[in-house]
Write a protein that holds these residues in place. Structure first.
Motif, PDB file in Angstrom:
ATOM      1  N   GLU A   1       0.811  -1.229   0.000  1.00 10.80           N
ATOM      2  CA  GLU A   1       0.000   0.000   0.000  1.00 10.80           C
ATOM      3  C   GLU A   1       0.841   1.273   0.000  1.00 10.80           C
ATOM      4  O   GLU A   1       0.487   2.237  -0.693  1.00 10.80           O
ATOM      5  CB  GLU A   1      -0.983  -0.013   1.162  1.00 10.80           C
ATOM      6  CG  GLU A   1      -2.118  -1.007   0.983  1.00 10.80           C
ATOM      7  CD  GLU A   1      -2.844  -0.860  -0.350  1.00 10.80           C
ATOM      8  OE1 GLU A   1      -3.075   0.297  -0.785  1.00 10.80           O
ATOM      9  OE2 GLU A   1      -3.165  -1.879  -0.971  1.00 10.80           O
ATOM     10  N   PRO A   2       1.941   1.354   0.769  1.00 11.71           N
ATOM     11  CA  PRO A   2       2.779   2.563   0.671  1.00 11.71           C
ATOM     12  C   PRO A   2       3.314   2.810  -0.734  1.00 11.71           C
ATOM     13  O   PRO A   2       3.415   3.966  -1.171  1.00 11.71           O
ATOM     14  CB  PRO A   2       3.911   2.290   1.665  1.00 11.71           C
ATOM     15  CG  PRO A   2       3.321   1.359   2.666  1.00 11.71           C
ATOM     16  CD  PRO A   2       2.395   0.480   1.871  1.00 11.71           C
ATOM     17  N   LEU A   3       3.647   1.746  -1.455  1.00  9.91           N
ATOM     18  CA  LEU A   3       4.106   1.920  -2.827  1.00  9.91           C
ATOM     19  C   LEU A   3       2.971   2.388  -3.727  1.00  9.91           C
ATOM     20  O   LEU A   3       3.147   3.306  -4.554  1.00  9.91           O
ATOM     21  CB  LEU A   3       4.695   0.621  -3.368  1.00  9.91           C
ATOM     22  CG  LEU A   3       6.106   0.274  -2.899  1.00  9.91           C
ATOM     23  CD1 LEU A   3       6.492  -1.127  -3.361  1.00  9.91           C
ATOM     24  CD2 LEU A   3       7.113   1.296  -3.429  1.00  9.91           C
ATOM     25  N   ARG A   4       1.803   1.791  -3.570  1.00 11.15           N
ATOM     26  CA  ARG A   4       0.666   2.215  -4.388  1.00 11.15           C
ATOM     27  C   ARG A   4       0.285   3.665  -4.104  1.00 11.15           C
ATOM     28  O   ARG A   4      -0.126   4.394  -5.011  1.00 11.15           O
ATOM     29  CB  ARG A   4      -0.514   1.281  -4.141  1.00 11.15           C
ATOM     30  CG  ARG A   4      -0.317  -0.103  -4.770  1.00 11.15           C
ATOM     31  CD  ARG A   4      -1.432  -1.066  -4.423  1.00 11.15           C
ATOM     32  NE  ARG A   4      -1.268  -2.347  -5.119  1.00 11.15           N
ATOM     33  CZ  ARG A   4      -1.915  -3.454  -4.823  1.00 11.15           C
ATOM     34  NH1 ARG A   4      -2.805  -3.461  -3.823  1.00 11.15           N
ATOM     35  NH2 ARG A   4      -1.699  -4.564  -5.505  1.00 11.15           N
ATOM     36  N   ALA A   5       0.444   4.083  -2.850  1.00  9.50           N
ATOM     37  CA  ALA A   5       0.139   5.474  -2.494  1.00  9.50           C
ATOM     38  C   ALA A   5       1.082   6.449  -3.196  1.00  9.50           C
ATOM     39  O   ALA A   5       0.741   7.616  -3.397  1.00  9.50           O
ATOM     40  CB  ALA A   5       0.225   5.658  -0.981  1.00  9.50           C
ATOM     41  N   LEU A   6       2.250   5.951  -3.579  1.00 13.30           N
ATOM     42  CA  LEU A   6       3.212   6.785  -4.312  1.00 13.30           C
ATOM     43  C   LEU A   6       3.040   6.662  -5.822  1.00 13.30           C
ATOM     44  O   LEU A   6       3.857   7.167  -6.593  1.00 13.30           O
ATOM     45  CB  LEU A   6       4.636   6.382  -3.929  1.00 13.30           C
ATOM     46  CG  LEU A   6       5.044   6.686  -2.485  1.00 13.30           C
ATOM     47  CD1 LEU A   6       6.398   6.059  -2.174  1.00 13.30           C
ATOM     48  CD2 LEU A   6       5.102   8.197  -2.250  1.00 13.30           C
ATOM     49  N   GLY A   7       1.992   5.969  -6.244  1.00  9.28           N
ATOM     50  CA  GLY A   7       1.726   5.828  -7.668  1.00  9.28           C
ATOM     51  C   GLY A   7       2.485   4.704  -8.338  1.00  9.28           C
ATOM     52  O   GLY A   7       2.581   4.676  -9.576  1.00  9.28           O
ATOM     53  N   ARG A   8       2.988   3.753  -7.532  1.00  8.98           N
ATOM     54  CA  ARG A   8       3.687   2.608  -8.111  1.00  8.98           C
ATOM     55  C   ARG A   8       2.795   1.368  -8.015  1.00  8.98           C
ATOM     56  O   ARG A   8       2.606   0.817  -6.920  1.00  8.98           O
ATOM     57  CB  ARG A   8       5.009   2.336  -7.357  1.00  8.98           C
ATOM     58  CG  ARG A   8       5.996   3.496  -7.335  1.00  8.98           C
ATOM     59  CD  ARG A   8       6.535   3.851  -8.709  1.00  8.98           C
ATOM     60  NE  ARG A   8       7.339   2.820  -9.326  1.00  8.98           N
ATOM     61  CZ  ARG A   8       8.689   2.793  -9.275  1.00  8.98           C
ATOM     62  NH1 ARG A   8       9.348   3.708  -8.588  1.00  8.98           N
ATOM     63  NH2 ARG A   8       9.365   1.860  -9.924  1.00  8.98           N
ATOM     64  N   PRO A   9       2.207   0.922  -9.117  1.00 10.15           N
ATOM     65  CA  PRO A   9       1.396  -0.303  -9.090  1.00 10.15           C
ATOM     66  C   PRO A   9       2.243  -1.496  -8.658  1.00 10.15           C
ATOM     67  O   PRO A   9       3.419  -1.602  -9.012  1.00 10.15           O
ATOM     68  CB  PRO A   9       0.935  -0.449 -10.544  1.00 10.15           C
ATOM     69  CG  PRO A   9       1.122   0.906 -11.158  1.00 10.15           C
ATOM     70  CD  PRO A   9       2.272   1.524 -10.463  1.00 10.15           C
TER      71      PRO A   9
END
Length: 205
Positions: free
Chosen positions: A57-65
């Motif tokens: 989730e932290p990665l997705r929050a940064l726009g990284r699928p």
């Protein structure tokens, strides 16, 4: 450059928390352009999948699928894994996981934008019949597993969760697997002392 615990003298250990370890991994991934392959490795007792899940989730929050993959879905057929019985440590070390399939179906094609998220269903002992999924240009393929990091699998970031021999023995339910780790000498970008997951320590040379 990655390293293992052996052969480093002296070493410094930076104290972390579970959350700051997650943040460290996220920061390292965010600094890498394009598609990124991350391997989070550790004995089952270290629960590498739990750490991998926490990074999503932290990665997705940064726009990284993120596409999650586990070596538990890349086991060899039971006829190979269990050829020498259900409690053979040599088989666990060398024949249990299909690392060739993991590289062929996940790590290599990830850079071209497609991965097969699972290959084998251990419960049915049949192919999982999964379909390929797309990996965007800034996507992250995040793999958790054990005994991965002495096989030179391709990855942009590798993490090893190291347990001391005492902790490994104490926390391992399947004691017959313990000899499989005797000669395991992983090389990782992030080498983490993980006897206490709430108080991990990042080994720095």
């Amino acid at each position: 450059m990655g390293h293992g615990l052996g052969g480093l003298a002296p070493v410094k250990v930076r104290p972390l928390t579970f959350d700051t370890l997650v943040a460290e991994i996220v920061s390292r991934v965010e600094a890498l352009p394009g598609r990124v392959r991350v391997l989070i490795d550790g004995a089952p007792a270290a629960e590498p999948g739990k750490l991998a899940d926490a990074v999503v989730e932290p990665l997705r929050a940064l726009g990284r699928p993120v596409q999650r993959v586990s070596t538990e879905d890349f086991l060899r057929p039971a006829s190979v894994r269990l050829e020498h019985g259900r409690t053979d440590s040599y088989s666990y070390r060398h024949d249990w996981f299909d690392f060739g399939g993991l590289q062929r179906e996940v790590l290599d094609p990830a850079m071209d934008g497609k991965v097969l998220p699972s290959l084998w269903n251990a419960a049915t002992d049949r192919a999982s019949r999964a379909e390929y999924v797309d990996v965007p240009e800034n996507g992250v393929v995040l793999v958790d597993g054990t005994l991965m990091l002495d096989r030179w699998l391709p990855a942009e970031l590798t993490v090893h969760l190291w347990l001391s021999p005492g902790a490994l023995k104490r926390k391992t339910a399947e004691e017959w697997t313990l000899p499989a780790f005797d000669d395991y000498d992983p090389v990782a970008d992030l080498f983490v002392r993980y006897d206490h997951p709430e108080r991990p320590g990042l080994v720095e040379s």
